[in-house]
Design an enzyme around this catalytic site. Sequence first.
Site, PDB file in Angstrom:
ATOM      1  N   HIS A   1       0.882  -0.992   0.228  1.00 16.02           N
ATOM      2  CA  HIS A   1       0.086  -0.020   0.207  1.00 16.02           C
ATOM      3  C   HIS A   1       0.940   1.301   0.147  1.00 16.02           C
ATOM      4  O   HIS A   1       1.731   1.525  -0.871  1.00 16.02           O
ATOM      5  CB  HIS A   1      -0.914  -0.209   1.165  1.00 16.02           C
ATOM      6  CG  HIS A   1      -2.080   0.984   1.219  1.00 16.02           C
ATOM      7  ND1 HIS A   1      -2.386   1.942   0.281  1.00 16.02           N
ATOM      8  CD2 HIS A   1      -2.896   1.158   2.343  1.00 16.02           C
ATOM      9  CE1 HIS A   1      -3.348   2.405   0.819  1.00 16.02           C
ATOM     10  NE2 HIS A   1      -3.729   2.174   1.839  1.00 16.02           N
TER      11      HIS A   1
ATOM     12  N   HIS B   1      -2.416  -2.568  -9.551  1.00 11.64           N
ATOM     13  CA  HIS B   1      -3.398  -2.005  -8.741  1.00 11.64           C
ATOM     14  C   HIS B   1      -4.518  -2.910  -8.578  1.00 11.64           C
ATOM     15  O   HIS B   1      -5.040  -3.378  -9.702  1.00 11.64           O
ATOM     16  CB  HIS B   1      -3.677  -0.745  -9.028  1.00 11.64           C
ATOM     17  CG  HIS B   1      -4.431   0.456  -8.012  1.00 11.64           C
ATOM     18  ND1 HIS B   1      -5.747   0.226  -7.674  1.00 11.64           N
ATOM     19  CD2 HIS B   1      -3.750   1.010  -7.198  1.00 11.64           C
ATOM     20  CE1 HIS B   1      -5.921   1.122  -6.942  1.00 11.64           C
ATOM     21  NE2 HIS B   1      -4.649   1.807  -6.478  1.00 11.64           N
TER      22      HIS B   1
ATOM     23  N   ASP C   1       2.616   5.498  -6.958  1.00 12.05           N
ATOM     24  CA  ASP C   1       3.991   5.410  -6.253  1.00 12.05           C
ATOM     25  C   ASP C   1       5.317   5.150  -6.963  1.00 12.05           C
ATOM     26  O   ASP C   1       6.277   5.152  -6.688  1.00 12.05           O
ATOM     27  CB  ASP C   1       3.934   4.018  -4.947  1.00 12.05           C
ATOM     28  CG  ASP C   1       3.132   4.239  -4.141  1.00 12.05           C
ATOM     29  OD1 ASP C   1       2.962   5.346  -3.558  1.00 12.05           O
ATOM     30  OD2 ASP C   1       2.065   3.538  -3.738  1.00 12.05           O
TER      31      ASP C   1
HETATM   32  N1  CMC Z   1       4.680  -7.303 -10.043  1.00 10.23           N
HETATM   33  C1  CMC Z   1       4.788  -8.367 -10.309  1.00 10.23           C
HETATM   34  N2  CMC Z   1       3.650  -9.043 -10.646  1.00 10.23           N
HETATM   35  C2  CMC Z   1       2.342  -8.693 -10.078  1.00 10.23           C
HETATM   36  C3  CMC Z   1       2.559  -7.315  -9.547  1.00 10.23           C
HETATM   37  C4  CMC Z   1       3.809  -6.720  -9.277  1.00 10.23           C
HETATM   38  N3  CMC Z   1       3.752  -5.603  -8.911  1.00 10.23           N
HETATM   39  N4  CMC Z   1       1.413  -6.972  -9.119  1.00 10.23           N
HETATM   40  C5  CMC Z   1       0.502  -7.972  -9.409  1.00 10.23           C
HETATM   41  N5  CMC Z   1       1.247  -8.984  -9.982  1.00 10.23           N
HETATM   42  C6  CMC Z   1       0.607 -10.237 -10.648  1.00 10.23           C
HETATM   43  C7  CMC Z   1       0.460 -11.258  -9.369  1.00 10.23           C
HETATM   44  O1  CMC Z   1       1.564 -12.158  -9.137  1.00 10.23           O
HETATM   45  C8  CMC Z   1      -0.652 -12.026  -9.763  1.00 10.23           C
HETATM   46  O2  CMC Z   1      -0.111 -12.814 -10.952  1.00 10.23           O
HETATM   47  P1  CMC Z   1      -0.932 -14.448 -11.161  1.00 10.23           P
HETATM   48  O3  CMC Z   1      -2.324 -14.152 -11.436  1.00 10.23           O
HETATM   49  O4  CMC Z   1       0.068 -15.008 -12.194  1.00 10.23           O
HETATM   50  O5  CMC Z   1      -0.821 -15.095  -9.979  1.00 10.23           O
HETATM   51  C9  CMC Z   1      -1.453 -10.807 -10.625  1.00 10.23           C
HETATM   52  O6  CMC Z   1      -0.572 -10.094 -10.974  1.00 10.23           O
HETATM   53  C10 CMC Z   1      -2.620 -10.317  -9.850  1.00 10.23           C
HETATM   54  O7  CMC Z   1      -2.100  -9.871  -8.736  1.00 10.23           O
HETATM   55  P2  CMC Z   1      -2.622  -9.671  -7.274  1.00 10.23           P
HETATM   56  O8  CMC Z   1      -1.617  -9.891  -6.085  1.00 10.23           O
HETATM   57  O9  CMC Z   1      -3.605 -10.889  -7.147  1.00 10.23           O
HETATM   58  O10 CMC Z   1      -3.387  -8.644  -7.265  1.00 10.23           O
HETATM   59  P3  CMC Z   1      -4.108  -7.541  -6.196  1.00 10.23           P
HETATM   60  O11 CMC Z   1      -5.122  -6.740  -6.712  1.00 10.23           O
HETATM   61  O12 CMC Z   1      -4.284  -8.478  -5.021  1.00 10.23           O
HETATM   62  O13 CMC Z   1      -3.003  -6.286  -5.816  1.00 10.23           O
HETATM   63  C11 CMC Z   1      -1.370  -4.798  -5.361  1.00 10.23           C
HETATM   64  C12 CMC Z   1      -2.900  -5.113  -5.794  1.00 10.23           C
HETATM   65  C13 CMC Z   1      -1.322  -3.252  -5.710  1.00 10.23           C
HETATM   66  C14 CMC Z   1      -0.970  -5.191  -4.172  1.00 10.23           C
HETATM   67  C15 CMC Z   1      -0.320  -5.521  -6.439  1.00 10.23           C
HETATM   68  O14 CMC Z   1      -0.354  -5.179  -7.512  1.00 10.23           O
HETATM   69  C16 CMC Z   1       1.179  -5.289  -5.763  1.00 10.23           C
HETATM   70  O15 CMC Z   1       1.653  -5.947  -5.065  1.00 10.23           O
HETATM   71  N6  CMC Z   1       1.877  -4.015  -6.432  1.00 10.23           N
HETATM   72  C17 CMC Z   1       2.936  -3.833  -5.954  1.00 10.23           C
HETATM   73  C18 CMC Z   1       2.775  -2.988  -4.682  1.00 10.23           C
HETATM   74  C19 CMC Z   1       2.434  -1.362  -5.266  1.00 10.23           C
HETATM   75  O16 CMC Z   1       3.092  -0.851  -6.046  1.00 10.23           O
HETATM   76  N7  CMC Z   1       1.496  -1.012  -4.252  1.00 10.23           N
HETATM   77  C20 CMC Z   1       0.812   0.129  -4.470  1.00 10.23           C
HETATM   78  C21 CMC Z   1      -0.286   0.301  -4.766  1.00 10.23           C
HETATM   79  S1  CMC Z   1      -1.016   1.977  -5.393  1.00 10.23           S
HETATM   80  C22 CMC Z   1      -0.712   2.884  -3.953  1.00 10.23           C
HETATM   81  C23 CMC Z   1      -1.842   2.417  -2.837  1.00 10.23           C
HETATM   82  O17 CMC Z   1      -3.078   3.031  -3.204  1.00 10.23           O
HETATM   83  O18 CMC Z   1      -1.532   1.911  -2.024  1.00 10.23           O
END
Ligand code: CMC
Length: 436
Positions: A275, A314, A370
């Site tokens: 986050h 996201h 971010d």
């Molecule tokens: N790098 C590589 N792979 C990713 C990433 C990433 N940053 N984000 C998601 N994925 C992949 C994940 O491995 C999964 O792949 P598979 O379907 O093969 O298992 C797929 O994409 C879906 O990911 P998820 O984790 O199920 O998605 P989510 O909606 O639960 O998580 C998130 C969203 C923001 C936590 C995630 O994208 C992430 O960890 N991003 C990196 C951290 C980040 O930049 N966070 C800031 C968010 S914006 C500011 C805020 O409002 O907080």
Amino acid sequence: MGNDTLTIIDNRTGKRYEIPIFYGTYPRYGAAIRAADLRQIRVAEDDFGLLSYDPGFLNTASCKSAITFIDGERGILRYRGYPIEELAEQSTYLETAYLILHGELPTRAQLDSWVQNILAHTLVHENLKRLMEGFHYDAHPMGVLIGAVGALSTLYPDAKEIFDPEVRQRHIWRLIAQMPTLAALAYRHSRGLPYVLPDRELSYTGNFLAMLFKTTERHYTPHPVLERALDVLFILHADHEQNCSANAVRSIGSSHPDPYSAIAGGIAALYGPLHGGANEAVLRMLTRIGSKDKVPAFIADVKAGKTRLMGFGHRVYKHYDPRARIIKRLAYEVFGVTGTNPLLDVALELERIALEDDYFLSRQLFPNVDFYSGIIYQAMGFPVDMFPVLFAVARTAGWLAQWEEMLLDGEQRIARPRQVYTGADLRPYVPLAQRG
Ligand code: CMC
């Protein structure tokens, strides 16, 4: 009811149910059924009824809200109906905070009074300074901020009168006013620098920069480009509907503690690298990669599941985050004053490669807010571990608006999810001597 219903046939019993569908402002995004309507679906009279199972709230609306609208498919973000691009261009952080909290843009008189009331509350109780002394010099400032905001609740016991609008208003001013002061105290403590008193002659962000960076000069004059850039960054971070920290604030607030306790919980939720801690994680990632030529190897590691590309992806945006677009432009204005951050080249190369790669395209992973914000903060002189603190200062307005909306929403109750129990069935206690 017309056709706005959902017909469910329970194949276990052959029974048919008609469940009403209701809508928000945009039927395309806000069509919902009430999860409690599923309770009537049961096999036997004494069944609890059908639950909806949704870990991580992937498809659950926890509230009705009139504050922020996001269209993640089209990359749209609006506060109270106003596009983020127009607010970033024309508004100020304090005006945007007023808008988010009150629902309308202020008149000149309303804005003046709002700003005066906030600036009048920027001083923190002397005890807070002593509290800071208790933290180790290398304490992470997010941990310090969580503790300091929690401590505010002990200093203002009347803040528990959450259903008194005047009391609520006073503590909303105070929280927005004191977050930058506390953030600056945390920073100065980590540097062993004397604390700087707030300066009411400066703007909200100008005063924040002064409390952070003033040294021996008689008057600190913030650079107007940097002051405006920080204000724009604060506008972009002011609210983001039902994210992890807003949900934490609402959830804690639903048991009716004072707002300081709820906001301290919001800061804790923001701290994590998935986050608000992502801006810090991005900078550490870019530093680790080091140079453009190392980017392909890093992308290969991401695709192999060894690491994440921080600042990408996201839950809601399946398109370029509109905040990232604005921040990328803003970066060049800041670099015009500070000189370029060499990590920008690494970030641009990461983005270029990722946006051509099927791994990221097929998962709809685009840069989020971010990805570029940390590069700007670093160029402005903020240490990396202060980045999530900046996010927290800006998000305070949104948290407070979410908290107040929750309190005044007659449909809201204490947040108390259900579970699908998967543990052991009833079994008798086994005395210690009889266990193998
Ligand atoms: N790098 C590589 N792979 C990713 C990433 C990433 N940053 N984000 C998601 N994925 C992949 C994940 O491995 C999964 O792949 P598979 O379907 O093969 O298992 C797929 O994409 C879906 O990911 P998820 O984790 O199920 O998605 P989510 O909606 O639960 O998580 C998130 C969203 C923001 C936590 C995630 O994208 C992430 O960890 N991003 C990196 C951290 C980040 O930049 N966070 C800031 C968010 S914006 C500011 C805020 O409002 O907080």
